[in-house]
Design a protein around this motif. Structure first.
Motif, mmCIF file in Angstrom:
data_model
loop_
_atom_site.group_PDB
_atom_site.id
_atom_site.type_symbol
_atom_site.label_atom_id
_atom_site.label_comp_id
_atom_site.label_asym_id
_atom_site.label_seq_id
_atom_site.Cartn_x
_atom_site.Cartn_y
_atom_site.Cartn_z
ATOM 1 N N ILE A 1 0.837 -1.203 0.000
ATOM 2 C CA ILE A 1 0.000 0.000 0.000
ATOM 3 C C ILE A 1 0.870 1.250 0.000
ATOM 4 O O ILE A 1 0.607 2.202 -0.757
ATOM 5 C CB ILE A 1 -0.942 -0.020 1.224
ATOM 6 C CG1 ILE A 1 -1.997 -1.110 1.049
ATOM 7 C CG2 ILE A 1 -1.591 1.351 1.431
ATOM 8 C CD1 ILE A 1 -2.911 -1.290 2.244
ATOM 9 N N ILE A 2 1.896 1.255 0.816
ATOM 10 C CA ILE A 2 2.799 2.415 0.876
ATOM 11 C C ILE A 2 3.456 2.654 -0.479
ATOM 12 O O ILE A 2 3.566 3.799 -0.947
ATOM 13 C CB ILE A 2 3.851 2.213 1.982
ATOM 14 C CG1 ILE A 2 3.174 2.238 3.355
ATOM 15 C CG2 ILE A 2 4.946 3.266 1.901
ATOM 16 C CD1 ILE A 2 4.059 1.770 4.493
ATOM 17 N N ALA A 3 3.894 1.577 -1.131
ATOM 18 C CA ALA A 3 4.524 1.716 -2.450
ATOM 19 C C ALA A 3 3.532 2.293 -3.459
ATOM 20 O O ALA A 3 3.891 3.158 -4.276
ATOM 21 C CB ALA A 3 5.034 0.354 -2.927
ATOM 22 N N HIS A 4 2.290 1.847 -3.398
ATOM 23 C CA HIS A 4 1.258 2.384 -4.301
ATOM 24 C C HIS A 4 1.049 3.873 -4.059
ATOM 25 O O HIS A 4 0.983 4.659 -5.013
ATOM 26 C CB HIS A 4 -0.052 1.621 -4.075
ATOM 27 C CG HIS A 4 -1.217 2.187 -4.818
ATOM 28 N ND1 HIS A 4 -1.439 1.951 -6.159
ATOM 29 C CD2 HIS A 4 -2.241 2.995 -4.396
ATOM 30 C CE1 HIS A 4 -2.537 2.591 -6.542
ATOM 31 N NE2 HIS A 4 -3.047 3.222 -5.500
ATOM 32 N N VAL A 5 0.956 4.251 -2.794
ATOM 33 C CA VAL A 5 0.767 5.661 -2.443
ATOM 34 C C VAL A 5 1.907 6.515 -2.995
ATOM 35 O O VAL A 5 1.682 7.579 -3.600
ATOM 36 C CB VAL A 5 0.657 5.811 -0.909
ATOM 37 C CG1 VAL A 5 0.821 7.267 -0.484
ATOM 38 C CG2 VAL A 5 -0.673 5.259 -0.408
ATOM 39 N N LYS A 6 3.129 6.052 -2.806
ATOM 40 C CA LYS A 6 4.289 6.824 -3.260
ATOM 41 C C LYS A 6 4.392 6.837 -4.779
ATOM 42 O O LYS A 6 4.670 7.887 -5.387
ATOM 43 C CB LYS A 6 5.559 6.253 -2.632
ATOM 44 C CG LYS A 6 5.649 6.493 -1.125
ATOM 45 C CD LYS A 6 6.947 5.963 -0.549
ATOM 46 C CE LYS A 6 7.074 6.305 0.931
ATOM 47 N NZ LYS A 6 8.334 5.781 1.521
ATOM 48 N N ASN A 7 4.155 5.700 -5.406
ATOM 49 C CA ASN A 7 4.262 5.622 -6.870
ATOM 50 C C ASN A 7 3.230 6.500 -7.567
ATOM 51 O O ASN A 7 3.499 7.048 -8.646
ATOM 52 C CB ASN A 7 4.100 4.174 -7.337
ATOM 53 C CG ASN A 7 5.286 3.303 -6.952
ATOM 54 O OD1 ASN A 7 6.366 3.797 -6.658
ATOM 55 N ND2 ASN A 7 5.082 1.988 -6.948
ATOM 56 N N GLU A 8 2.053 6.624 -6.959
ATOM 57 C CA GLU A 8 0.991 7.420 -7.549
ATOM 58 C C GLU A 8 1.018 8.880 -7.097
ATOM 59 O O GLU A 8 0.172 9.678 -7.512
ATOM 60 C CB GLU A 8 -0.374 6.810 -7.207
ATOM 61 C CG GLU A 8 -0.592 5.413 -7.762
ATOM 62 C CD GLU A 8 -0.612 5.384 -9.275
ATOM 63 O OE1 GLU A 8 -1.217 6.304 -9.873
ATOM 64 O OE2 GLU A 8 -0.027 4.455 -9.864
ATOM 65 N N GLY A 9 1.957 9.210 -6.224
ATOM 66 C CA GLY A 9 2.049 10.581 -5.735
ATOM 67 C C GLY A 9 0.871 10.994 -4.878
ATOM 68 O O GLY A 9 0.423 12.152 -4.936
#
Length: 287
Positions: free
Chosen positions: A52-60
């Motif tokens: 989830i954290i990676a998704h949040v960061k990747n999507e800005g």
């Protein structure tokens, strides 16, 4: 408004966590996150939360809320872990105090464990609203599975936690302390009073017999027509008789003992002992 919804399925606990994004911006909410836990070894792992954290960061994205639909009995919450890394306020229903009082006694937590919900950043009540960027969220109190269960309505979506499952699987159990099948029926009718086109996102899926794929999105119209427990206008008396008989045969969730102790603390671990070790309790003949 139609928020963008990204789902994260944890097959170990059959839990679906969600990232709900404001369609007009970068703000988002995380709903019902999972901290991985191996009961046999007593070890936690963060792979589900890290996804989830990676998704949040990747999507800005900017996390504004970490929402819990209730105190889960089948998985550990990763809300504090995610909060530490990407922010957001942790919210739950104000009836968490009832749950804390009940299980504070079960686990013999003593006076050091606060039973006022202060471990959470926000306690919601029926009718509250909140914002995820320009997206409005509304709070429905939908008890029955537990006293503190909430449904979060964001735009054309409703996140119902364990209250409803996919139409071919039915509804939540009601045999935990403070649960009530009659109350659950009333809560479900409240959810089903939303517009027919409302998208419903469920908290778990167990693949009903005959279905090959996991699923987690349905609609109010589908639930009203096809839910095997409440669809087709089933009355309260019939539902209560079915639900109570079914619940009497269900085993306890395998992670109920660690989950309750941690989730009633907003996902935080119990206090460490004088050696810095964190211990969980196993109450005998209590659940």
């Amino acid at each position: 408004m139609q928020p963008h919804v990204s789902a994260f399925f944890d097959e170990q606990t059959n839990t679906i966590s969600y990232v709900v994004k404001d369609p007009g911006g970068s703000a988002c909410a995380v709903i019902d996150s999972v901290l991985d836990f191996d009961y046999a070894s007593g070890r936690t792992d963060t792979r589900s939360a890290d996804a989830i954290i990676a998704h949040v960061k990747n999507e800005g994205l900017k996390v504004e809320w970490l929402l819990e639909t209730h105190v889960h009995a089948d998985h550990l919450s990763a809300a504090p872990y995610i909060q530490e890394r990407v922010g957001g306020k942790i919210g739950i229903g104000d009836q968490i105090t009832t749950v804390q009082d009940t299980f504070g006694k079960v686990f013999n937590e003593g006076t050091e464990f606060q039973r006022d919900g202060s471990q959470f950043d926000q306690l919601f009540v029926e009718g509250d609203s909140f914002a995820v960027g320009q997206l409005r969220g509304d709070v429905m109190h939908t008890p029955g599975h537990t006293p503190a269960c909430l449904t979060y309505v964001l735009g054309d979506t409703a996140f119902v936690g364990d209250t409803l499952f996919m139409p071919d699987f039915g509804t939540a159990r009601c045999d935990f302390p403070g649960g009530s099948s009659e109350m659950l029926y009333r809560s479900i009718q409240k959810i089903l009073s939303l517009p027919d086109e409302t998208r419903i996102f469920v908290g778990h899926d167990y693949k009903a017999p005959g279905r090959e794929e996991y699923a987690w999105e349905t609609t109010v119209a589908e639930q009203k027509a096809r839910n095997v427990h409440v669809g087709g206008g089933k009355d309260c008396e019939s539902f209560v008789a079915m639900r109570d008989a079914r619940d009497a045969k269900l085993p306890m969730p395998k992670l109920i003992i660690p989950s309750l102790q941690i989730n009633m603390r907003a996902g935080k671990m119990p206090p460490a002992d004088e050696h810095g070790d964190v211990m969980l309790k196993v109450p005998l003949n209590k659940l």
